[in-house]
Motif scaffolding. Sequence first.
Motif, PDB file in Angstrom:
ATOM      1  N   GLN A 152       0.838  -1.203   0.000  1.00 41.36           N
ATOM      2  CA  GLN A 152       0.000   0.000   0.000  1.00 41.36           C
ATOM      3  C   GLN A 152       0.872   1.251   0.000  1.00 41.36           C
ATOM      4  O   GLN A 152       0.573   2.228  -0.689  1.00 41.36           O
ATOM      5  CB  GLN A 152      -0.945   0.014   1.204  1.00 41.36           C
ATOM      6  N   ALA A 153       1.963   1.219   0.747  1.00 41.13           N
ATOM      7  CA  ALA A 153       2.895   2.357   0.775  1.00 41.13           C
ATOM      8  C   ALA A 153       3.497   2.585  -0.604  1.00 41.13           C
ATOM      9  O   ALA A 153       3.685   3.729  -1.031  1.00 41.13           O
ATOM     10  CB  ALA A 153       3.997   2.122   1.810  1.00 41.13           C
ATOM     11  N   ILE A 154       3.781   1.508  -1.330  1.00 39.96           N
ATOM     12  CA  ILE A 154       4.294   1.629  -2.699  1.00 39.96           C
ATOM     13  C   ILE A 154       3.224   2.250  -3.588  1.00 39.96           C
ATOM     14  O   ILE A 154       3.490   3.183  -4.347  1.00 39.96           O
ATOM     15  CB  ILE A 154       4.762   0.265  -3.244  1.00 39.96           C
ATOM     16  N   ALA A 155       1.986   1.750  -3.474  1.00 37.76           N
ATOM     17  CA  ALA A 155       0.876   2.283  -4.275  1.00 37.76           C
ATOM     18  C   ALA A 155       0.640   3.765  -3.980  1.00 37.76           C
ATOM     19  O   ALA A 155       0.307   4.538  -4.883  1.00 37.76           O
ATOM     20  CB  ALA A 155      -0.396   1.478  -4.017  1.00 37.76           C
ATOM     21  N   ASP A 156       0.845   4.170  -2.717  1.00 39.96           N
ATOM     22  CA  ASP A 156       0.653   5.569  -2.317  1.00 39.96           C
ATOM     23  C   ASP A 156       1.859   6.447  -2.656  1.00 39.96           C
ATOM     24  O   ASP A 156       1.818   7.653  -2.434  1.00 39.96           O
ATOM     25  CB  ASP A 156       0.382   5.654  -0.811  1.00 39.96           C
ATOM     26  N   GLY A 157       2.928   5.842  -3.162  1.00 38.22           N
ATOM     27  CA  GLY A 157       4.115   6.608  -3.512  1.00 38.22           C
ATOM     28  C   GLY A 157       5.021   6.937  -2.336  1.00 38.22           C
ATOM     29  O   GLY A 157       5.952   7.733  -2.465  1.00 38.22           O
ATOM     30  N   ILE A 158       4.763   6.330  -1.190  1.00 37.40           N
ATOM     31  CA  ILE A 158       5.590   6.585  -0.006  1.00 37.40           C
ATOM     32  C   ILE A 158       6.870   5.752  -0.062  1.00 37.40           C
ATOM     33  O   ILE A 158       7.946   6.215   0.263  1.00 37.40           O
ATOM     34  CB  ILE A 158       4.806   6.271   1.292  1.00 37.40           C
ATOM     35  N   SER A 159       6.738   4.509  -0.468  1.00 38.19           N
ATOM     36  CA  SER A 159       7.893   3.638  -0.659  1.00 38.19           C
ATOM     37  C   SER A 159       8.088   3.480  -2.158  1.00 38.19           C
ATOM     38  O   SER A 159       7.118   3.274  -2.897  1.00 38.19           O
ATOM     39  CB  SER A 159       7.651   2.274   0.000  1.00 38.19           C
ATOM     40  N   ARG A 160       9.313   3.592  -2.611  1.00 34.52           N
ATOM     41  CA  ARG A 160       9.568   3.549  -4.052  1.00 34.52           C
ATOM     42  C   ARG A 160       9.937   2.172  -4.571  1.00 34.52           C
ATOM     43  O   ARG A 160      10.005   1.969  -5.772  1.00 34.52           O
ATOM     44  CB  ARG A 160      10.681   4.531  -4.408  1.00 34.52           C
ATOM     45  N   THR A 161      10.216   1.250  -3.657  1.00 37.67           N
ATOM     46  CA  THR A 161      10.704  -0.049  -4.094  1.00 37.67           C
ATOM     47  C   THR A 161      10.234  -1.149  -3.148  1.00 37.67           C
ATOM     48  O   THR A 161       9.992  -0.893  -1.966  1.00 37.67           O
ATOM     49  CB  THR A 161      12.251  -0.055  -4.179  1.00 37.67           C
ATOM     50  N   ALA A 162      10.154  -2.350  -3.662  1.00 38.68           N
ATOM     51  CA  ALA A 162       9.809  -3.511  -2.839  1.00 38.68           C
ATOM     52  C   ALA A 162      10.996  -3.945  -1.986  1.00 38.68           C
ATOM     53  O   ALA A 162      10.832  -4.732  -1.060  1.00 38.68           O
ATOM     54  CB  ALA A 162       9.340  -4.661  -3.720  1.00 38.68           C
ATOM     55  N   THR A 163      12.174  -3.416  -2.300  1.00 39.39           N
ATOM     56  CA  THR A 163      13.389  -3.791  -1.567  1.00 39.39           C
ATOM     57  C   THR A 163      14.098  -2.544  -1.035  1.00 39.39           C
ATOM     58  O   THR A 163      15.231  -2.255  -1.413  1.00 39.39           O
ATOM     59  CB  THR A 163      14.344  -4.601  -2.466  1.00 39.39           C
ATOM     60  N   PRO A 164      13.441  -1.803  -0.129  1.00 40.89           N
ATOM     61  CA  PRO A 164      14.084  -0.586   0.382  1.00 40.89           C
ATOM     62  C   PRO A 164      15.266  -0.893   1.286  1.00 40.89           C
ATOM     63  O   PRO A 164      15.383  -1.992   1.837  1.00 40.89           O
ATOM     64  CB  PRO A 164      12.963   0.087   1.184  1.00 40.89           C
ATOM     65  N   MET A 165      16.128   0.084   1.415  1.00 39.74           N
ATOM     66  CA  MET A 165      17.230   0.005   2.366  1.00 39.74           C
ATOM     67  C   MET A 165      16.624   0.110   3.763  1.00 39.74           C
ATOM     68  O   MET A 165      15.849   1.023   4.045  1.00 39.74           O
ATOM     69  CB  MET A 165      18.212   1.160   2.138  1.00 39.74           C
ATOM     70  N   VAL A 166      16.958  -0.806   4.629  1.00 37.65           N
ATOM     71  CA  VAL A 166      16.433  -0.805   5.998  1.00 37.65           C
ATOM     72  C   VAL A 166      17.153   0.276   6.789  1.00 37.65           C
ATOM     73  O   VAL A 166      18.382   0.344   6.784  1.00 37.65           O
ATOM     74  CB  VAL A 166      16.636  -2.187   6.661  1.00 37.65           C
ATOM     75  N   SER A 167      16.383   1.123   7.451  1.00 32.40           N
ATOM     76  CA  SER A 167      16.986   2.172   8.272  1.00 32.40           C
ATOM     77  C   SER A 167      16.079   2.496   9.445  1.00 32.40           C
ATOM     78  O   SER A 167      14.872   2.233   9.417  1.00 32.40           O
ATOM     79  CB  SER A 167      17.235   3.435   7.443  1.00 32.40           C
ATOM     80  N   LEU A 168      16.678   3.079  10.465  1.00 32.81           N
ATOM     81  CA  LEU A 168      15.914   3.456  11.654  1.00 32.81           C
ATOM     82  C   LEU A 168      14.873   4.525  11.335  1.00 32.81           C
ATOM     83  O   LEU A 168      13.877   4.643  12.050  1.00 32.81           O
ATOM     84  CB  LEU A 168      16.848   3.927  12.768  1.00 32.81           C
TER      85      LEU A 168
END
Length: 175
Positions: free
Chosen positions: A136-152
């Motif tokens: 859903q975050a990808i669909a909303d444009g919040i996350s750009r990839t299915a494999t994001p860099m993990v960060s705090l």
Amino acid sequence: MNQVHPILSSQFRDEEVQAAIENYLQARKRILTLGREVPERFGGNDNIIGRIGEFISLRFLESLGQRPEKVPGTSNPGYDLVEGACRTQVKAITQENQRGRSVRLTPGWTQFLLIELGEHYTPARIGLIRLEQHQQAIADGISRTATPMVSLSMLGPRGLIGRYGRVFTGPQIQV
């Protein structure tokens, strides 16, 4: 004024460093031994922080009513814990990590758990997000990839888990 001679001070510090190294190596040896004795709870590769993160995750998810089991072996296919169709990928980041970043998420998970190990290496925050929420975050444009860099930053109010998952803190963390 009493001053310690620099060479004597250096020797004392060397002995202190040597003692700390020996204590660390003994603790590491004990962790690896426990991993062999109870691999279903604490086994894995030589990444000690990863093992600790997986153990904390087992106990935390159990406190939520889940019953995950560790995936056997030292190299896992995108997830570390499994319970039926639920496949949990675990990442732990310590305060030693000045950039607060880890590696990319690996495909194959259906639930992602991120642990921030704070002062004294105890969990300061634990974030939990399901694959559907990430999609859903990808669909909303919040996350750009299915494999994001993990960060705090994922745990913050504007982060992926902070917005789409759930972040547990303080007394909410039962481990």
